[in-house]
Each structure stands twice: as C-alpha cells, then as structure tokens.
Design a protein around this motif. Structure first.
Motif, PDB file in Angstrom:
ATOM      1  N   ASP A 245       0.808  -1.215   0.000  1.00 45.37           N
ATOM      2  CA  ASP A 245       0.000   0.000   0.000  1.00 45.37           C
ATOM      3  C   ASP A 245       0.843   1.269   0.000  1.00 45.37           C
ATOM      4  O   ASP A 245       0.292   2.372  -0.077  1.00 45.37           O
ATOM      5  CB  ASP A 245      -0.929   0.016   1.216  1.00 45.37           C
ATOM      6  CG  ASP A 245      -1.996  -1.060   1.130  1.00 45.37           C
ATOM      7  OD1 ASP A 245      -2.586  -1.218   0.052  1.00 45.37           O
ATOM      8  OD2 ASP A 245      -2.237  -1.754   2.134  1.00 45.37           O
ATOM      9  N   GLY A 246       2.151   1.125   0.114  1.00 42.10           N
ATOM     10  CA  GLY A 246       3.020   2.280   0.114  1.00 42.10           C
ATOM     11  C   GLY A 246       3.561   2.602   1.499  1.00 42.10           C
ATOM     12  O   GLY A 246       2.943   2.287   2.519  1.00 42.10           O
ATOM     13  N   ILE A 247       4.713   3.225   1.552  1.00 34.73           N
ATOM     14  CA  ILE A 247       5.419   3.441   2.810  1.00 34.73           C
ATOM     15  C   ILE A 247       4.665   4.369   3.757  1.00 34.73           C
ATOM     16  O   ILE A 247       4.884   4.334   4.973  1.00 34.73           O
ATOM     17  CB  ILE A 247       6.841   3.977   2.536  1.00 34.73           C
ATOM     18  CG1 ILE A 247       7.738   3.804   3.769  1.00 34.73           C
ATOM     19  CG2 ILE A 247       6.796   5.426   2.052  1.00 34.73           C
ATOM     20  CD1 ILE A 247       9.215   3.953   3.487  1.00 34.73           C
ATOM     21  N   ASP A 248       3.743   5.175   3.236  1.00 37.98           N
ATOM     22  CA  ASP A 248       2.986   6.095   4.084  1.00 37.98           C
ATOM     23  C   ASP A 248       1.649   5.511   4.543  1.00 37.98           C
ATOM     24  O   ASP A 248       0.852   6.218   5.182  1.00 37.98           O
ATOM     25  CB  ASP A 248       2.735   7.413   3.346  1.00 37.98           C
ATOM     26  CG  ASP A 248       4.026   8.158   3.046  1.00 37.98           C
ATOM     27  OD1 ASP A 248       4.901   8.185   3.928  1.00 37.98           O
ATOM     28  OD2 ASP A 248       4.148   8.709   1.934  1.00 37.98           O
ATOM     29  N   ALA A 249       1.383   4.252   4.251  1.00 34.89           N
ATOM     30  CA  ALA A 249       0.105   3.646   4.619  1.00 34.89           C
ATOM     31  C   ALA A 249      -0.003   3.476   6.133  1.00 34.89           C
ATOM     32  O   ALA A 249       0.974   3.111   6.799  1.00 34.89           O
ATOM     33  CB  ALA A 249      -0.055   2.294   3.935  1.00 34.89           C
ATOM     34  N   PRO A 250      -1.177   3.721   6.713  1.00 37.91           N
ATOM     35  CA  PRO A 250      -1.331   3.605   8.168  1.00 37.91           C
ATOM     36  C   PRO A 250      -1.111   2.188   8.684  1.00 37.91           C
ATOM     37  O   PRO A 250      -0.647   1.999   9.806  1.00 37.91           O
ATOM     38  CB  PRO A 250      -2.770   4.081   8.418  1.00 37.91           C
ATOM     39  CG  PRO A 250      -3.461   3.959   7.103  1.00 37.91           C
ATOM     40  CD  PRO A 250      -2.417   4.192   6.062  1.00 37.91           C
ATOM     41  N   GLY A 251      -1.438   1.176   7.874  1.00 39.37           N
ATOM     42  CA  GLY A 251      -1.222  -0.194   8.320  1.00 39.37           C
ATOM     43  C   GLY A 251       0.239  -0.506   8.556  1.00 39.37           C
ATOM     44  O   GLY A 251       0.593  -1.208   9.513  1.00 39.37           O
ATOM     45  N   LEU A 252       1.122   0.005   7.703  1.00 31.65           N
ATOM     46  CA  LEU A 252       2.552  -0.217   7.882  1.00 31.65           C
ATOM     47  C   LEU A 252       3.056   0.520   9.120  1.00 31.65           C
ATOM     48  O   LEU A 252       3.861  -0.027   9.892  1.00 31.65           O
ATOM     49  CB  LEU A 252       3.327   0.228   6.640  1.00 31.65           C
ATOM     50  CG  LEU A 252       4.835  -0.042   6.676  1.00 31.65           C
ATOM     51  CD1 LEU A 252       5.333  -0.496   5.306  1.00 31.65           C
ATOM     52  CD2 LEU A 252       5.609   1.204   7.111  1.00 31.65           C
ATOM     53  N   ALA A 253       2.597   1.742   9.327  1.00 27.65           N
ATOM     54  CA  ALA A 253       3.045   2.511  10.490  1.00 27.65           C
ATOM     55  C   ALA A 253       2.679   1.797  11.789  1.00 27.65           C
ATOM     56  O   ALA A 253       3.492   1.699  12.716  1.00 27.65           O
ATOM     57  CB  ALA A 253       2.426   3.908  10.451  1.00 27.65           C
ATOM     58  N   THR A 254       1.452   1.288  11.859  1.00 26.47           N
ATOM     59  CA  THR A 254       1.024   0.587  13.062  1.00 26.47           C
ATOM     60  C   THR A 254       1.815  -0.689  13.264  1.00 26.47           C
ATOM     61  O   THR A 254       2.227  -1.019  14.389  1.00 26.47           O
ATOM     62  CB  THR A 254      -0.479   0.252  12.971  1.00 26.47           C
ATOM     63  OG1 THR A 254      -1.213   1.453  12.760  1.00 26.47           O
ATOM     64  CG2 THR A 254      -0.970  -0.419  14.243  1.00 26.47           C
TER      65      THR A 254
END
Length: 298
Positions: A15-24
């Motif tokens: 989904d891309g490096i700025d996606a909220p799922g990756l941040a979480t």
C-alpha cells in the motif's frame, strides 16, 4: 520470545510506505526486534510478485522508500542492505487476501513469496472489517489488532521452528472483532472470470459507462477499425457482489465455504492463518510418465 537475541525484521507492504497499516505494524514489531522498512514509494496493490529491472531508492527515517514493487523491496532489502534478516513481514494490508487466486495476485503476499525464494521466512498480514470488509479509507480504521496478531505469530513461529517446514504464513485478521478466534486454514480454491465486449462508444452490455476505460487510459475514439475493448472482471473477488463484502455472515456463505478455509474464517470474523510453500512441488502422475516415455523427437 525465548531469551535469545531479538530478531532482525524487514518490513514492507504493497500500500506504500505512508500507509497507516505499515506505520502501526512497525510500532508493534519494534517491541519484538530490530525493524528496517523497505517499502514501495506508492501504492502497488495487486502486482503479485512482479519484479523490476531498476528502481530508485530514497532514504526514509525508517529505512528506504523504493520506486518499485513489494517484491523489489524484498529483493533490495535482503540482498542490497548489509543486514541478515531473520524474517520478512509484509503488511498490514488494507483489505484481506483470501482465496487461492487472490493470494497469487496480492502484492502483500508477493513480497512474502519473494522472501521465501531468497531463503528468508515471511509473514503476510492483511486486515478486514467483518461488516465493511474493505478498509476504505484506511485512515478511518484501527490496524492495532492485526498488528498485534502479526507480532505474536512472528515471535511464536520463530521460537517453535514453524519455518523449518513452512515458507510463508498468510494471515487475515479482523479490525473490529474484540477476541477473534485464530484458525489454521488453507486458501479456498475458486475462481471465475467475466469477459465483456465493450461497444465503440465505451459502453458495455450492462450499460456501464466508460469510467473503467478512462482509468486505464483508453479512449474508444482512438481505436482502429479492427480494434475493440474487452472488460475483464473477477466473479469471485469481488465480482458479482460489487464492492460490498463478498463473504457476509450468512448461512449461504457458511455452506459455500467449508470450515478450515480462509474465506470461511472471514465469514466467521476469525483470524485465518494459512501456511504456504513456494516449492511448486510436482505431483506424481503415472499418466504423464507414460506420455513422456512414448514421446520421440525426430
């Protein structure tokens, strides 16, 4: 985890490096080990295990953003960085990746497949909502529960030697169920495709306008006399039900999807954990053996 050294984790997504799922997920995995992010600079959903010949890499506070696919990110992370990673984690994806065909097309799972081919075990984690199903827009949903499940599975799988026999774990977890059961599953095998011929005016037989063509950069007016457009649409994902949940919690769907399949787990708002292999093992075929023995090359 055991008392051994903390694992080194390569984190990516589609989904891309700025996606909220990756941040979480990064926040959750940081409590487990040393996390490095190599993720696509933009959304790469649905690209499977597609690879690129070249890619631009940009520094990011968590690692790097790469102008390429999830598989490119894994290839760069495992072979282009001076780090020996213990595991690759991909996600948290906006929406589930369930069913054999969808799993094969998923960029989230494709990252895990690339990792397994390069000799590093992986876990792909995708999130869904038991009613809304697709998490759109993702900023309105909380990815914390799928991220916690991913951390626990990574820790316990590494400790228990799961990856001695398994290349990749494909996991789908609900964001809205407070205590979802965790089910060992396998991808459900079903797939069908609709092919519809589109008129020169960009209108299909069902009366749909040319919005799909515009998204694909196709102008019906630019077609030559011997050219025409066809619209290709999955019937099983999401296909016949539009963009609503294709797996609503109904008796009909519970009968359609057997217990033990990832799609049944979604119907039941459960966490599906499917162990996958990338060996492409060859089935025994006596009939094929007979054919090969009788083939002669002149």
């Amino acid at each position: 985890m055991s008392d051994g050294p903390s694992p080194t984790i390569l984190l990516t997504n589609d989904d891309g490096i700025d996606a909220p799922g990756l941040a979480t997920l990064r926040t959750e995995l940081t409590a487990l080990g040393d996390v490095t992010v190599v993720a696509p600079a933009s959304n790469q959903s649905g690209v499977g295990r597609t690879r690129s010949h070249t890619a631009i890499v940009r520094d990011h506070p968590w690692g790097v953003a790469l102008d390429g696919t999830p598989a490119d990110c894994v290839a760069y992370g495992l072979r282009g960085l001076d780090t020996d990673f213990d595991v690759v984690v991909s996600g948290v994806n906006n929406g589930p990746n369930a069913g054999n065909y969808v799993v094969g097309r998923s960029g989230t799972v494709g990252a895990g497949i690339e990792s397994a081919f390069l000799g590093t075990p992986a876990l792909a984690i995708s999130a869904y909502h038991s009613t809304d199903f697709f998490l759109s827009p993702p900023e309105e949903y909380d990815f914390a529960r799928p991220a916690r499940i991913a951390r626990r599975l990574v820790a316990r799988a590494l400790d228990a030697g799961v990856y001695d026999d398994v290349d990749l774990l494909n996991v789908n977890a609900p964001v809205d169920a407070s205590s979802p059961p965790v089910i060992l599953t396998e991808p459900y095998h079903d797939y069908e495709q609709d092919v519809e011929h589109v008129s020169p005016e960009g209108v299909a037989a069902d009366g749909a306008l040319s919005s799909d063509l515009e998204l694909d950069g196709v102008d019906p007016d630019d077609l030559a006399s011997d050219e025409h457009v066809v619209r290709l649409q999955d019937r099983t994902w999401p296909g016949v039900v539009g963009w609503e949940s294709p797996f609503p919690p109904t008796d009909e769907h519970r009968e359609r999807y057997p217990v033990g399949t990832d799609r049944r787990a979604l119907v039941d708002a459960a966490v599906s954990v499917s162990p996958l292999s990338v060996t492409h093992a060859s089935p025994d075929s006596a009939a094929l053996a007979d054919v090969v023995e009788t083939i002669s090359v002149e």
